[in-house]
Structure formats: structure tokens, C-alpha cells
Scaffold this motif. Structure first.
Motif, PDB file in Angstrom:
ATOM      1  N   ALA A 107      12.580 -13.390  12.671  1.00  0.00           N
ATOM      2  CA  ALA A 107      12.697 -13.478  11.215  1.00  0.00           C
ATOM      3  C   ALA A 107      14.168 -13.318  10.844  1.00  0.00           C
ATOM      4  N   ASP A 108      14.497 -13.737   9.630  1.00  0.00           N
ATOM      5  CA  ASP A 108      15.886 -13.618   9.176  1.00  0.00           C
ATOM      6  C   ASP A 108      16.075 -12.479   8.175  1.00  0.00           C
ATOM      7  N   VAL A 109      15.166 -12.413   7.220  1.00  0.00           N
ATOM      8  CA  VAL A 109      15.265 -11.379   6.178  1.00  0.00           C
ATOM      9  C   VAL A 109      13.888 -10.737   6.036  1.00  0.00           C
ATOM     10  N   VAL A 110      13.831  -9.443   6.295  1.00  0.00           N
ATOM     11  CA  VAL A 110      12.547  -8.737   6.236  1.00  0.00           C
ATOM     12  C   VAL A 110      12.615  -7.652   5.162  1.00  0.00           C
ATOM     13  N   VAL A 111      11.594  -7.609   4.326  1.00  0.00           N
ATOM     14  CA  VAL A 111      11.483  -6.539   3.331  1.00  0.00           C
ATOM     15  C   VAL A 111      10.461  -5.521   3.831  1.00  0.00           C
ATOM     16  N   CYS A 112      10.877  -4.263   3.878  1.00  0.00           N
ATOM     17  CA  CYS A 112       9.971  -3.159   4.226  1.00  0.00           C
ATOM     18  C   CYS A 112       9.592  -2.487   2.907  1.00  0.00           C
ATOM     19  N   TYR A 113       8.304  -2.239   2.690  1.00  0.00           N
ATOM     20  CA  TYR A 113       7.899  -1.701   1.394  1.00  0.00           C
ATOM     21  C   TYR A 113       6.797  -0.671   1.517  1.00  0.00           C
ATOM     22  N   ARG A 114       6.724   0.177   0.516  1.00  0.00           N
ATOM     23  CA  ARG A 114       5.642   1.151   0.399  1.00  0.00           C
ATOM     24  C   ARG A 114       5.514   1.497  -1.074  1.00  0.00           C
ATOM     25  N   GLY A 115       4.314   1.319  -1.610  1.00  0.00           N
ATOM     26  CA  GLY A 115       4.106   1.631  -3.020  1.00  0.00           C
ATOM     27  C   GLY A 115       2.735   2.234  -3.241  1.00  0.00           C
ATOM     28  N   PHE A 116       2.678   3.306  -4.015  1.00  0.00           N
ATOM     29  CA  PHE A 116       1.359   3.890  -4.274  1.00  0.00           C
ATOM     30  C   PHE A 116       1.342   4.752  -5.530  1.00  0.00           C
ATOM     31  N   ASN A 117       0.149   4.942  -6.024  1.00  0.00           N
ATOM     32  CA  ASN A 117      -0.099   5.898  -7.099  1.00  0.00           C
ATOM     33  C   ASN A 117      -0.725   7.116  -6.433  1.00  0.00           C
ATOM     34  N   GLU A 118       0.118   7.872  -5.784  1.00  0.00           N
ATOM     35  CA  GLU A 118      -0.391   8.908  -4.898  1.00  0.00           C
ATOM     36  C   GLU A 118      -0.680  10.186  -5.682  1.00  0.00           C
ATOM     37  N   ARG A 119      -0.271  10.226  -6.961  1.00  0.00           N
ATOM     38  CA  ARG A 119      -0.661  11.353  -7.797  1.00  0.00           C
ATOM     39  C   ARG A 119      -1.748  10.944  -8.784  1.00  0.00           C
ATOM     40  N   SER A 120      -1.546   9.825  -9.471  1.00  0.00           N
ATOM     41  CA  SER A 120      -2.532   9.439 -10.491  1.00  0.00           C
ATOM     42  C   SER A 120      -3.728   8.730  -9.869  1.00  0.00           C
ATOM     43  N   GLY A 121      -3.566   8.237  -8.637  1.00  0.00           N
ATOM     44  CA  GLY A 121      -4.685   7.581  -7.953  1.00  0.00           C
ATOM     45  C   GLY A 121      -5.254   8.490  -6.890  1.00  0.00           C
ATOM     46  N   SER A 122      -5.375   7.970  -5.685  1.00  0.00           N
ATOM     47  CA  SER A 122      -5.933   8.757  -4.586  1.00  0.00           C
ATOM     48  C   SER A 122      -4.890   9.752  -4.098  1.00  0.00           C
ATOM     49  N   ARG A 123      -5.199  11.044  -4.245  1.00  0.00           N
ATOM     50  CA  ARG A 123      -4.216  12.094  -3.942  1.00  0.00           C
ATOM     51  C   ARG A 123      -4.300  12.522  -2.483  1.00  0.00           C
ATOM     52  N   PHE A 124      -3.156  12.457  -1.802  1.00  0.00           N
ATOM     53  CA  PHE A 124      -3.151  12.783  -0.373  1.00  0.00           C
ATOM     54  C   PHE A 124      -3.270  14.279  -0.110  1.00  0.00           C
ATOM     55  N   GLY A 125      -2.947  15.082  -1.112  1.00  0.00           N
ATOM     56  CA  GLY A 125      -2.975  16.521  -0.878  1.00  0.00           C
ATOM     57  C   GLY A 125      -4.366  17.115  -0.880  1.00  0.00           C
ATOM     58  N   GLN A 126      -5.343  16.334  -1.311  1.00  0.00           N
ATOM     59  CA  GLN A 126      -6.705  16.840  -1.407  1.00  0.00           C
ATOM     60  C   GLN A 126      -7.419  16.783  -0.053  1.00  0.00           C
ATOM     61  N   PHE A 127      -8.553  17.427   0.003  1.00  0.00           N
ATOM     62  CA  PHE A 127      -9.404  17.356   1.189  1.00  0.00           C
ATOM     63  C   PHE A 127      -9.923  15.927   1.292  1.00  0.00           C
ATOM     64  N   SER A 128      -9.617  15.254   2.378  1.00  0.00           N
ATOM     65  CA  SER A 128      -9.930  13.832   2.471  1.00  0.00           C
ATOM     66  C   SER A 128     -11.218  13.584   3.251  1.00  0.00           C
ATOM     67  N   VAL A 129     -12.285  13.388   2.492  1.00  0.00           N
ATOM     68  CA  VAL A 129     -13.546  13.039   3.135  1.00  0.00           C
ATOM     69  C   VAL A 129     -13.425  11.673   3.811  1.00  0.00           C
ATOM     70  N   ALA A 130     -12.640  10.792   3.186  1.00  0.00           N
ATOM     71  CA  ALA A 130     -12.472   9.452   3.749  1.00  0.00           C
ATOM     72  C   ALA A 130     -11.864   9.514   5.148  1.00  0.00           C
ATOM     73  N   ALA A 131     -10.902  10.431   5.341  1.00  0.00           N
ATOM     74  CA  ALA A 131     -10.254  10.534   6.656  1.00  0.00           C
ATOM     75  C   ALA A 131     -11.250  10.971   7.722  1.00  0.00           C
ATOM     76  N   ALA A 132     -12.218  11.768   7.301  1.00  0.00           N
ATOM     77  CA  ALA A 132     -13.178  12.314   8.257  1.00  0.00           C
ATOM     78  C   ALA A 132     -14.326  11.359   8.534  1.00  0.00           C
ATOM     79  N   THR A 133     -14.447  10.314   7.719  1.00  0.00           N
ATOM     80  CA  THR A 133     -15.594   9.414   7.885  1.00  0.00           C
ATOM     81  C   THR A 133     -15.157   8.011   8.276  1.00  0.00           C
ATOM     82  N   GLN A 134     -13.913   7.888   8.747  1.00  0.00           N
ATOM     83  CA  GLN A 134     -13.456   6.593   9.250  1.00  0.00           C
ATOM     84  C   GLN A 134     -14.293   6.214  10.464  1.00  0.00           C
ATOM     85  N   VAL A 135     -14.660   4.961  10.527  1.00  0.00           N
ATOM     86  CA  VAL A 135     -15.437   4.523  11.687  1.00  0.00           C
ATOM     87  C   VAL A 135     -14.469   4.002  12.740  1.00  0.00           C
ATOM     88  N   ASN A 136     -13.775   4.932  13.368  1.00  0.00           N
ATOM     89  CA  ASN A 136     -12.834   4.595  14.436  1.00  0.00           C
ATOM     90  C   ASN A 136     -12.493   5.899  15.157  1.00  0.00           C
TER      91      ASN A 136
END
Lengths: 393, 340
Positions: A107-136
């Protein structure tokens, strides 16, 4: 463990553009829109356009796919797209992916990005049931902790932090000094969420307990926002408006018996994966800790900053508490850290805002500029398989 | 950190839905004490003895004709396969909320009051009333209503008088989940029937992911055994388990039953944020088993100030339901060389 001497990633590419949205607790817009805004800002910063971009990298966790971002930006064709797993551990690896793609002509020009509503949306600091129920296998790994009640980032870190205090005779105040340094730097950064709000060690000690031994002020904020970085070849970088921040080294690391946030089953329950990153950074760059003018060390939780100083070789095991004493990691000290305010002070954009600060320091445009920065080290999420960069002039 | 809301902000719940919920609440509250049932058996020593054993309580007072007040709910449990009566106010209200979209449930708190000790031979009667429905409230779990029911236990005397001996306020949050991925939620029927296990028994249960590499561990806990994977080729023990021996690479594996003894390698006192279905703080320990592997579990019956690294602990098993038994840990003494 060592590569061919003739083949190196070092200095073949540079970060030429940085862009970000404002950092807030409620952006009021979609995560995709945040990434669009940050990517446009990063391209404008380096005088390139979406038509110049042919690669995108991000985090596995990001909710905006490369193709969605390409559509919104009007990138005509993508020749390279890639995602990195393990939460904030991906940050510097998005640049590594970009650098490898550009250095090899993929590649010649690559954009690296990360964007989230990590406070008003899904909060990472909370107990994550989703993390515990991943099928992997990550979900299977979490079966040994989450159902028992151990399932917030702070609590998983606290298990390591408690042991660290026990092994090395460090105290909660030693953790607190990291928070004080971060907030001091954020206080003079108008883009920081905690602009104008420094704290004292007494504030840190008085803040409520979250997961003992961690106080509230040992834990980073939850933020809404996005950051984007533009990577291109060293040759092309020299024709662009800003001094290039060369990718002097870019590494990933995973340790023996590695888990995500719960690597509790190996003899030392610290963060040896960061040692893997450090050794590779020094190997690629031919530099060492003494060559670093400053550092941006991932600080979602303060204990990890101490552990990183040790793993990266700035000091020996257990010596970080002495290393950071007397303002050594504050501006004017012998190794200023997180001059943007870190994730405790500026914003928690999964480490991408720290890479942007590294670029500003190389350019000489940080609000808390360290004099004569030739090289600096940036790290990604700790407690997880992670990554790091050495950036330089 | 709070988000200001203006007076013209959107209501949390459609006004028509809210009106329907509150109207139903009034109707059900007006039923008063309903769902009346007699205990299946009079207060009796065998049940008291079993309960004492399960709770680890050896108070001799309860071997001499008196029952622990806190087991009052035990006497009127529905039993296996039992169902709440059709006129049960709590279930009626839960159904109203479920039907209007508040599908998730979380037990929030439970307060019991006891008038006196019960005596062997006494026959209990229980009634349930809907005490209050409060909402809509915006919570971290989602928007919902707090539903409080009041259970009252009586002993009927020969002179026709009914003596109240205990009561319980039981509060749950019925809510619209905010998260895309929802925790598995126990149905309210099971919640109420299990309520004697503790105030938060109506909680949802976070079930461990399992596969064929790990299910032996959970079968072990259900059988009261702490199983550690053992390589059949080289004998190396390993936790957490996995399909290939990290020592010799063999795929042939079995397990051993651990002694259940160990020492605390590290620990956490979790105080914030909430853990669904759990009361805080939670003490969590990383245990060095005598067999040489490490495990994470909750430390029970211990105060946060009592836990320390090096403290000896012993495994115990907390049966959640037929599908899940969690290993938990109990202290067996002070840490070696400690002040305690």
C-alpha cells in the motif's frame, strides 16, 4: 528472534498526519461519523485526500468496518485492510500493520483509525457479560474468572496490582504519582478532558476505592471520540507539510501462557508481553531506554505504567517506584511520560491519542513540549497481547 | 459525568405504556395479600439440620426446638416443579411488564423482618402482596421499573387469631436491556422459588462458556469435586485446561480431583461498578493450589480486612442450579507469619 540484518522496517515509513475529534463524554454522533471526522482531519493535516488512501487498519473491536469508513470518506479502492485483536493492545500494531504494508509496497498511504462512544455508548469499564459469552476461545478463557465475579477491567488489573505491591513493597501512593503526572500534563492541554484540573496525591488517596488496591483515580476515564493517523513511505513523507515522525521500530508482543487481562497462571503475573515488545523495539531501532527523550506509556490503570517501565528496561524489576519518585515522569523530569495527559487526563481513545502525542513531540508541537526529542517510545494496551512503537525524527 | 436533560427531553417510556403499567400496578396492589399458601410441612428439625449444615451454622440453639429466623422462606418454598399460584401479585406484575417490553429482570434487594423465633411443630402460612411499582427509572442496566412485593408469614392460633411472625420486602428491576448482547436471565418463577438462597437470588446467572475441553471441570464442581486436568502421557497438571499438553504436546488427557487446599497468591476487593446479580463488595482470590496450579474464585464468609496474601484457604461449592456449581473458597487460618 532476530531478523536478517539486511531487512528492516526501521525508518522506511513515517506517520505524516494526525487527526482527532473532540474528546467528550457524549459525542452525540455515531461511532462511524467520529472516525470519518478524525480521518478527514488526519488527511487534511498532511495535505492528502481520500483518493490518495489505499489502506485502512483498525482494531478488531472497532464497530466501523474498513469498507464503511472507505465509503464515507470516498476512498475509491482499498488494496490493504487489516484489524488487530486484543482491545487496546492493538493501538501501536495498527501503525505496525500500516508500516509493513507501505514498506513492502502493498500500500502507499494507510489510515489507522479508532473511534467510539465508549462513555455514552457501550462502556468498557463495566462488567462485560458480552466478553464472557463470546463464542470463541476468549469466551472460554473468561469462564475461569467472569462467572466467579471477576469481570471488570479494574478488578482484573487489581489482582496483578495487589501482587505487585506485595512483591516489591510499593504502595498505592506510588500508583498515585502516575495519576498526578498525567493530570498535571492534562491540565495544560486544552484538548484534554481534564484541562485545567490537576490533582494532588492527597486527591488520589482520598478518591473512592473501585477494586482494592485501585482507587478511582488509578483508573482512566471512559471517553467518546476518535483518532486517525496517516502512514506513508519515508520518501513521500519528506514532501509533506510536517516533519515526518519516522517509524523507527514497531513491534507486537504476546507472552508465555498469555490470556486477555487474566494472565494469572504463569509464575510472574505481571506483563512480560511488554518485555517482548520492548526487546523487539530495541532490536529494530538499535536504540535503548537511555535514548528515549520521553515516553507515552499506556495508562488505562496506573500500576501498569510502573510495570511497563520495568519491562521496557528503564529500570529493574521493582524499581519503578523509585524511578518515578520526585517528579521524574513529569514535564521537566528525567523521563516525562504522557505529556498529553495520558488516558487518565486527556481521553481514553484506546491508546491512539497517545500515538498522536508522540507525533506532536517529534514535530515539536506538543503543548507540553519536551526539548530536543530525537526518539520516544509509545506503547499500547497492557494486560493484553500488545504493541509498541519507537518514533523519531 | 451526568447528562443534563431538559424539561422537553423525551420521556423514558411511552406515556401510554407508562399509564398502562401504572394502572395494572394499582389493580394488582388492590388485590392486597393474595397468593395464600400453607407451608408444605410444619417447622421441623430435619429441615433445620439440613439448612444449618448448608449454611455452616453450628449454633446449638437450633438443635433444641427453635428454627433460625432467616430460614423463614424455606418453609414455604414451592418445591421442585412447584409453580406460583395464578393469583400471585408479583408474578402478575412481572407478566404485565414483560408483555410491555420490560423483558429483563434483576434482583436488587430483599429485606426480611422477624418477629420471633419459630418453634418446631408450628405451621406457617404465607401471603404475597404487591407493595409498589416505581418508575420509569434510567439505570445502568436499562430503563425499567422497580417492583417491590411484600411476603408475610403467619402462624394461625387455635383461638382464630393470626400471628405475624416474619415479613419480606423483595425488590426487582424489570427493564429494557440497553446492551445488544444480553445476559441470560433467569425467569422470575425460578427467582422467587430460589429466593431462600439469599437476597440476591433472583439475580441473573452468568454461565461459563464450556466446550469439550473444559466441561469436565464443571461436571466436577457439580459433583463436589475440584478437577484439575492431568496429562495422561507425562502427568503434568494444568489449569485452565486445554486440549494439548503444554509440557509434552500429548492430546491424551484426564483429570485428578484436587485436595481443594491452597493459599492466597493475590486478591481483589471489588467495590465498583456493579456486578450483575451480585452484592458488593466481592472478595476474589487467586489461589495457589497445593497441587501447583492456580485458580480464581470468590472468597466467602470473610471480611475484606481479613484477607491477605499467603492465607490458607479451602474450596467449597456453591450450587447455583442444576447447570452450574461454582467453586468458592473459605479461609482456614491466618497467613503464615501474619499478625493475625
Amino acid at each position: 528472534m532476530t531478523g536478517d540484518t539486511g531487512r528492516t522496517l526501521s525508518r522506511q515509513t513515517a506517520i505524516v498526519g494526525i487527526g482527532a475529534t473532540e474528546f467528550s463524554k457524549e459525542s452525540g454522533r455515531s461511532e462511524l461519523q467520529l472516525s470519518v471526522e478524525a480521518a478527514r482531519a488526519a488527511l487534511a493535516d498532511c495535505g492528502l485526500t481520500p483518493a490518495d488512501v489505499d489502506g485502512l487498519t483498525t482494531f478488531t473491536m472497532d464497530t466501523s468496518s474498513e469498507i464503511a469508513l472507505a465509503r464515507e470518506l470516498g476512498i475509491p479502492e482499498l488494496r490493504f485492510f487489516s484489524r488487530i485483536n486484543y482491545g487496546g493492545g492493538a493501538a501501536c500494531a495498527t501503525v505496525q500493520q500500516a508500516a509493513m504494508a507501505v514498506a513492502t509496497g502493498v500500500a502507499d498511504v494507510v489510515v489507522c483509525y479508532r473511534g467510539f462512544n465508549e462513555r455514552s455508548g457501550s462502556r468498557f469499564g463495566q462488567f462485560s457479560v458480552a466478553a464472557a459469552t463470546q463464542v470463541n476461545t476468549n469466551g472460554l478463557d473468561n469462564a475461569w474468572t467472569y462467572p466467579m465475579g471477576l469481570g471488570t477491567p479494574a478488578a482484573t488489573v487489581a489482582m496483578q496490582a495487589r501482587r505487585y505491591l506485595h512483591e516489591y513493597g510499593a504502595t498505592s501512593e506510588d500508583f498515585g504519582r502516575v495519576a498526578v503526572a498525567d493530570r498535571r500534563h492534562a491540565a495544560t492541554n486544552p484538548n484534554a478532558f481534564f484541562y485545567g484540573k490537576p490533582i494532588t496525591l492527597e486527591d488520589h488517596q482520598a478518591s473512592r476505592m473501585i477494586a482494592e488496591p485501585l482507587h478511582l483515580l488509578d483508573c482512566c476515564q471512559e471517553s467518546d471520540g476518535a483518532v486517525a493517523l496517516v502512514v506513508t513511505s519515508a520518501d513521500r513523507a519528506r514532501d509533506l507539510p510536517h516533519p515526518p515522525a519516522y517509524v523507527v521500530a514497531a513491534a507486537q508482543g504476546s507472552g508465555r501462557d498469555q490470556f486477555v487481562m487474566t494472565s494469572y497462571y504463569r509464575d510472574d503475573i505481571g506483563i512480560p508481553e511488554m518485555g517482548v515488545v520492548g526487546r523487539e523495539l530495541w532490536r529494530q531501532s538499535g536504540l535503548g531506554p537511555d535514548d528515549m527523550a520521553m515516553g507515552v506509556l499506556y495508562d488505562h490503570f496506573t500500576p501498569y505504567v510502573l510495570m511497563q517501565l520495568e519491562e521496557l528496561g528503564f529500570c529493574g524489576p521493582g524499581e519503578a517506584k523509585d524511578f518515578i519518585a520526585d517528579g521524574a515522569i513529569e514535564i521537566g523530569g528525567r523521563l516525562p511520560l504522557n505529556t498529553h495527559g495520558g488516558q487518565l487526563g486527556e481521553a481514553y481513545i484506546h491508546g491512539m491519542n497517545g500515538i498522536a502525542e508522540g507525533v506532536r513531540q517529534v514535530r515539536g508541537t506538543s503543548v507540553n513540549q519536551v526539548p530536543d526529542v530525537q526518539h520516544l517510545v509509545v506503547t499500547a494496551g497492557t494486560g493484553v497481547p500488545t504493541s509498541g512503537l519507537v518514533l523519531g525524527r | 459525568m451526568s447528562h443534563p436533560t431538559s424539561a422537553t427531553a423525551e420521556p423514558l417510556v411511552d406515556p401510554a405504556v407508562h399509564e398502562q403499567v401504572m394502572a395494572e400496578a394499582e389493580r394488582i396492589k388492590a388485590l392486597g395479600e393474595a397468593s395464600e399458601r400453607l407451608a408444605r410441612d410444619p417447622v421441623n428439625q430435619p429441615t433445620i439440620s439440613n439448612w444449618l449444615e448448608a449454611m455452616g451454622n453450628d449454633n446449638p440453639r437450633f438443635r433444641q426446638g427453635e428454627a433460625p429466623p432467616s430460614m423463614v422462606q424455606v418453609w414455604t418454598m414451592y418445591g421442585l416443579g412447584g409453580k406460583a399460584p395464578a393469583d400471585d401479585p408479583l408474578h402478575a406484575m412481572m407478566n404485565v411488564l414483560t408483555d410491555t417490553g420490560f423483558t429483563a429482570v434483576l434482583g436488587t434487594n430483599c429485606e426480611q423482618s422477624y418477629e420471633r423465633y419459630l418453634r418446631v411443630g408450628e405451621q406457617l402460612r404465607v401471603t404475597t402482596a404487591l407493595d409498589s411499582v416505581v418508575g420509569p427509572k434510567k439505570t445502568a442496566m436499562g430503563v425499567g421499573y422497580f417492583v417491590t412485593s411484600r411476603s408475610t408469614w403467619y402462624v394461625d392460633h387455635e383461638d382464630g387469631s393470626a400471628e405475624q411472625v416474619a415479613s419480606m420486602l423483595f425488590r426487582v428491576l424489570k427493564f429494557v436491556p440497553t446492551r445488544a448482547v444480553q445476559p441470560p436471565v433467569d425467569p422470575p418463577e425460578a427467582s422467587v422459588a430460589d429466593a431462600a438462597d439469599g437476597p440476591d437470588a433472583s439475580r441473573f446467572v452468568l454461565r461459563p462458556m464450556k466446550n469439550r475441553d473444559t466441561e469436565f471441570f464443571w461436571e466436577g464442581t457439580a459433583a463436589g469435586e475440584l478437577r484439575v486436568q492431568r496429562c495422561n502421557a507425562c502427568g503434568v497438571l494444568r489449569h485452565p485446561p486445554g486440549p494439548a499438553c503444554p509440557s509434552c504436546g500429548a492430546l491424551d488427557r484426564g483429570h485428578v480431583a484436587a485436595s481443594g487446599r491452597g493459599t492466597v497468591f493475590s486478591y481483589v476487593v471489588h467495590r465498583h461498578p456493579p456486578v450483575p446479580g451480585r452484592e458488593l463488595p466481592i472478595l476474589l482470590v487467586l489461589v495457589d493450589l497445593d497441587e501447583g496450579v492456580r485458580m480464581v474464585g470468590e472468597l466467602v464468609d470473610t471480611e475484606p480486612t481479613e484477607v491477605e496474601i499467603g492465607m490458607p484457604v479451602q474450596v467449597d461449592f456453591r450450587r447455583v442450579d442444576d447447570d452450574l456449581t461454582l467453586p468458592v473458597w473459605r479461609r482456614t487460618g491466618p497467613a503464615e507469619g501474619s499478625r493475625a
